[in-house]
Design a protein around this motif. Sequence first.
Motif, PDB file in Angstrom:
ATOM      1  N   ILE A 124       0.923  -1.106   0.045  1.00 14.95           N
ATOM      2  CA  ILE A 124      -0.109  -0.080  -0.120  1.00 14.95           C
ATOM      3  C   ILE A 124       0.961   1.120   0.015  1.00 14.95           C
ATOM      4  N   THR A 125       1.998   1.189   0.704  1.00 19.16           N
ATOM      5  CA  THR A 125       2.838   2.425   0.774  1.00 19.16           C
ATOM      6  C   THR A 125       3.471   2.632  -0.567  1.00 19.16           C
ATOM      7  N   ILE A 126       3.707   1.423  -1.212  1.00 15.34           N
ATOM      8  CA  ILE A 126       4.455   1.997  -2.562  1.00 15.34           C
ATOM      9  C   ILE A 126       3.530   2.274  -3.581  1.00 15.34           C
ATOM     10  N   TYR A 127       2.248   1.626  -3.671  1.00 10.99           N
ATOM     11  CA  TYR A 127       1.214   2.017  -4.601  1.00 10.99           C
ATOM     12  C   TYR A 127       0.650   3.341  -4.349  1.00 10.99           C
ATOM     13  N   ARG A 128       0.898   3.781  -3.034  1.00 11.11           N
ATOM     14  CA  ARG A 128       0.299   5.298  -2.876  1.00 11.11           C
ATOM     15  C   ARG A 128       1.196   6.133  -3.591  1.00 11.11           C
ATOM     16  N   LYS A 129       2.560   5.674  -3.482  1.00  7.33           N
ATOM     17  CA  LYS A 129       3.735   6.529  -3.859  1.00  7.33           C
ATOM     18  C   LYS A 129       3.570   6.714  -5.452  1.00  7.33           C
ATOM     19  N   PHE A 130       3.182   5.714  -5.946  1.00  6.41           N
ATOM     20  CA  PHE A 130       2.969   5.765  -7.849  1.00  6.41           C
ATOM     21  C   PHE A 130       1.342   6.145  -7.991  1.00  6.41           C
ATOM     22  N   ASN A 131       0.642   6.379  -6.968  1.00  6.65           N
ATOM     23  CA  ASN A 131      -0.804   6.603  -7.409  1.00  6.65           C
ATOM     24  C   ASN A 131      -1.724   5.554  -8.238  1.00  6.65           C
ATOM     25  N   ASP A 132      -1.132   4.291  -7.922  1.00  3.75           N
ATOM     26  CA  ASP A 132      -1.450   3.024  -8.572  1.00  3.75           C
ATOM     27  C   ASP A 132      -2.836   2.555  -8.385  1.00  3.75           C
ATOM     28  N   CYS A 133      -3.987   3.137  -8.704  1.00  4.93           N
ATOM     29  CA  CYS A 133      -5.219   2.884  -8.113  1.00  4.93           C
ATOM     30  C   CYS A 133      -5.723   1.535  -8.419  1.00  4.93           C
ATOM     31  N   HIS A 134      -5.307   0.992  -9.444  1.00  3.00           N
ATOM     32  CA  HIS A 134      -5.842  -0.387  -9.707  1.00  3.00           C
ATOM     33  C   HIS A 134      -5.234  -1.394  -8.451  1.00  3.00           C
ATOM     34  N   ASN A 135      -4.114  -1.335  -8.287  1.00  4.96           N
ATOM     35  CA  ASN A 135      -3.422  -2.238  -7.147  1.00  4.96           C
ATOM     36  C   ASN A 135      -3.970  -1.851  -5.770  1.00  4.96           C
ATOM     37  N   LEU A 136      -3.940  -0.455  -5.817  1.00  8.51           N
ATOM     38  CA  LEU A 136      -4.401  -0.095  -4.354  1.00  8.51           C
ATOM     39  C   LEU A 136      -5.784  -0.539  -3.983  1.00  8.51           C
ATOM     40  N   SER A 137      -6.932  -0.556  -5.108  1.00 13.08           N
ATOM     41  CA  SER A 137      -7.968  -1.271  -4.892  1.00 13.08           C
ATOM     42  C   SER A 137      -8.014  -2.798  -4.387  1.00 13.08           C
ATOM     43  N   ARG A 138      -6.942  -3.574  -5.175  1.00  9.98           N
ATOM     44  CA  ARG A 138      -6.816  -4.793  -4.829  1.00  9.98           C
ATOM     45  C   ARG A 138      -6.276  -5.146  -3.241  1.00  9.98           C
ATOM     46  N   ALA A 139      -5.173  -4.245  -3.009  1.00  5.80           N
ATOM     47  CA  ALA A 139      -4.905  -4.198  -1.532  1.00  5.80           C
ATOM     48  C   ALA A 139      -5.711  -3.992  -0.483  1.00  5.80           C
ATOM     49  N   HIS A 140      -6.389  -2.789  -0.738  1.00  3.85           N
ATOM     50  CA  HIS A 140      -7.395  -2.543   0.041  1.00  3.85           C
ATOM     51  C   HIS A 140      -8.522  -3.406   0.529  1.00  3.85           C
ATOM     52  N   LYS A 141      -8.814  -4.192  -0.611  1.00  4.07           N
ATOM     53  CA  LYS A 141      -9.943  -5.274  -0.302  1.00  4.07           C
ATOM     54  C   LYS A 141      -9.284  -6.407   0.552  1.00  4.07           C
ATOM     55  N   SER A 142      -8.043  -6.940   0.149  1.00  3.78           N
ATOM     56  CA  SER A 142      -7.447  -7.686   1.222  1.00  3.78           C
ATOM     57  C   SER A 142      -7.375  -7.283   2.532  1.00  3.78           C
ATOM     58  N   LEU A 143      -6.915  -6.211   2.692  1.00  2.00           N
ATOM     59  CA  LEU A 143      -6.725  -5.656   4.033  1.00  2.00           C
ATOM     60  C   LEU A 143      -8.097  -5.635   4.792  1.00  2.00           C
ATOM     61  N   GLY A 144      -9.295  -5.201   4.146  1.00  2.00           N
ATOM     62  CA  GLY A 144     -10.370  -5.161   4.596  1.00  2.00           C
ATOM     63  C   GLY A 144     -10.866  -6.649   5.335  1.00  2.00           C
ATOM     64  N   MET A 145     -10.535  -7.607   4.363  1.00  2.00           N
ATOM     65  CA  MET A 145     -10.697  -8.955   4.720  1.00  2.00           C
ATOM     66  C   MET A 145     -10.182  -9.482   5.970  1.00  2.00           C
ATOM     67  N   ILE A 146      -8.785  -8.778   6.448  1.00  2.00           N
ATOM     68  CA  ILE A 146      -8.072  -9.221   7.732  1.00  2.00           C
ATOM     69  C   ILE A 146      -8.896  -8.516   8.944  1.00  2.00           C
ATOM     70  N   TYR A 147      -9.241  -7.035   8.650  1.00  2.00           N
ATOM     71  CA  TYR A 147      -9.808  -6.574   9.496  1.00  2.00           C
ATOM     72  C   TYR A 147     -11.354  -7.248  10.126  1.00  2.00           C
ATOM     73  N   GLU A 148     -12.081  -7.648   8.951  1.00  2.00           N
ATOM     74  CA  GLU A 148     -13.246  -8.397   9.252  1.00  2.00           C
ATOM     75  C   GLU A 148     -13.054  -9.559   9.940  1.00  2.00           C
ATOM     76  N   TYR A 149     -11.906 -10.316   9.775  1.00  2.21           N
ATOM     77  CA  TYR A 149     -11.441 -11.571  10.432  1.00  2.21           C
ATOM     78  C   TYR A 149     -11.470 -11.520  11.728  1.00  2.21           C
ATOM     79  N   PHE A 150     -10.819 -10.240  12.214  1.00  2.00           N
ATOM     80  CA  PHE A 150     -10.718 -10.097  13.537  1.00  2.00           C
ATOM     81  C   PHE A 150     -11.791  -9.167  14.097  1.00  2.00           C
TER      82      PHE A 150
END
Length: 737
Positions: A124-150
């Motif tokens: 996420i740190t690197i994707y933000r640096k490059f404003n890579d919205c495509h991969n930011l979307s994928r990474a945020h969705k994965s991060l949301g799943m971990i939040y949800e699990y806990f």
Amino acid sequence: MSITFNMAPEIEESRLPIIALLNEAYACRTNNLKRSIEYAQKALSMSRKLKDTELVAKSLSRISLFSMIMGDYDNALHTATAAIRYYKELNDEKGIADAKYNIAGVYYKTNNFHLGLVNLVDCITIYRKFNDCHNLSRAHKSLGMIYEYFGDEKNAVKTYEDAIAAGQQAGDLNLESNAYNNLSGIYIKRNNIQKAAELIERAINIKRKTGDIRGLAFSLYGRGKVNMARKNYQQAEVDFKAAMDIHLDMGETLGQGMAYHKLGYLYLQMGLLQKAKEVLTKGLDFSTTHNIVMVKYKCCFLFYQLFKLECDPVNALHYLELYHKEKDSVINTQTPKIIENYELITQMATNEKEAQLQKAEIIKKKDIAEQTARVKQDFLSTMSHEIRTPLNAVITIASLLSDKVNNEQKQLVDTLKFSSNNLLLVINDFLDFTKLDAGKAQLELRHADLKKLLGNIKNTYEGLAVEKGNQLVLNIDQEVYDHYELDETKASQIIGNLVTNAIKFTEGGLVTISVKKSGTDGCFDHLLFEVQDNGTGIESQYLENIFDSFFQPQTITTRKQGGTGLGLAIVKKLVELHGSTINVSSQTGKGSVFYFDLKLKRAAAPIKVIEKRLDLLTGKTVLLAEDNMINAMLIRKLLSNWKMNPDHAKNGVEAVEKSKLKLYDFVLMDKHMPEMDGYEASWNIHQNGNMNNKTPIFALTADVTAETKEEHVSLFKSFLHKPIEIDKMQEAFIKCL
């Protein structure tokens, strides 16, 4: 997402076919993963012949992604690691982020959430640096799943919404709809079925429009959950089977495992126990083969429920123990690391918001520290509730069954009790340490029989000592008084941690607990406590750090001597809470002695009348507000054993309504409930128009931080913590009579 390069004209022609293959491999991942693998492997072979390091790295990263999706986790990790080596040679940050995303996917899908979070944070740190919205979307969705699990729904929803926004900015409908699937599941948990249905239908329409077959399977799975919530069981079965067929065809292991579990749960709800058993057997075998721990322990819990319905206590307890063991394997080793990374992500989100508002320069360090502390407190509250609530059921069931089973079954029950209590001790260590670290802990002094307490501690750990060939001895000076004003729980933690530590590092030796009176000051005695062993001892270079949190000497390399690294840190803070200091002296090969001095007020022997007055509870009425049906059943059983009359409310709203219709002697109020939580429900009951506005309300909670929230403490007579301590509940009731 297409691959583009800046190429010199003379080499462009030879690279174009490889780039086209990689782009096609990524495009067809949504409907033909096997073809994606085939194309990526062909691209890798061509790249190696061309000796093009950049294309070799891209090909390896693509193979890793597709292998991760198909559940070939070993190959996914191997190829991602190889890709990172090439990307580092090229100094390609974005390429490294892509490979780390694949690694993160492997780890969180196999329940190694610590390493999953570490890699996602980097991505996420690197994707933000490059404003890579495509991969930011994928990474945020994965991060949301971990939040949800806990159980952190608030941050899960925020992160899924970030994924949707990034997907929209990237112009990728599939990424947008992927997050709709997960959001729909959260709205089902919140009982907002209409909103869940709207989101999942939107996702299905997008998937059909774009031809994303693999994504459609997850959306159909989501619609199956909506139909199950609406009790449209036949349509739910159709959806789950359709999702399973697609996942099977696509080679999507996680989705297939999820579908097995949910289909088994559906059949259980429908009362089709044989069908449920068949599907869950497949699901358990499948999740074991592919190391999908989340699906595995969920299937174990459904088997427990199934065998309980079939009145088969032996198999029910077997699967309950397996369920506990699988969750233990995740929580026991990773909880401290999860929270550490959770705070890192929260801080990163805070920094991003500050940058957007251009106020970073005026935000003081004190404000950031306070915000981080609040986030940590909220997360601890959620974690405490989510972990301790099911533990309450496990421990209470084991206690109720202990005297009602035969010898063979009793061995299973005893194993279950030991394992669950051991897990509770580990969790309590961490949560207690955090509470102490935040300065929220206070001494709860009351009359206590010190000699009896020390005897109980000795009896508790004597079996552990004998297992290692040790002798555990208790020496109490004759001048030590019998009764003092003492916080028994915290005193037990101090001495218990020291004794456990001594036994851990002693083989075939002697561990001694000693208490001596070192002085008198009016009605106070100064008592010197010592725990001594003749074990391995501690090397002098480690003595300075021995009380630091998470510290363990480097010589500790085996699980036999391992632990959380918090025991002595907790001892230090608890002794300091008493206004004293913990000390240690040690010699390598000769043993160690830990000692501290406490100033305790002498007290008269208390009159133990609780057991004799239990008849006073006969016929008393109790309103129990508890949303967990297993816990509610167990508490009602306890109350009925005391000849009390409990009424059950499934949530806060129902509790308030029942309180208007009947006068109760006591109210037991769970803190975390849907529709209306325990705080709001208690506030409503206390209002003047309610006939129970003077009825004592006891907070029934698995949240160890509940008592630190000053704005809520006044609502409750006291806090009764899960797992239920039967004596404390009895005592709390009787004190109000």
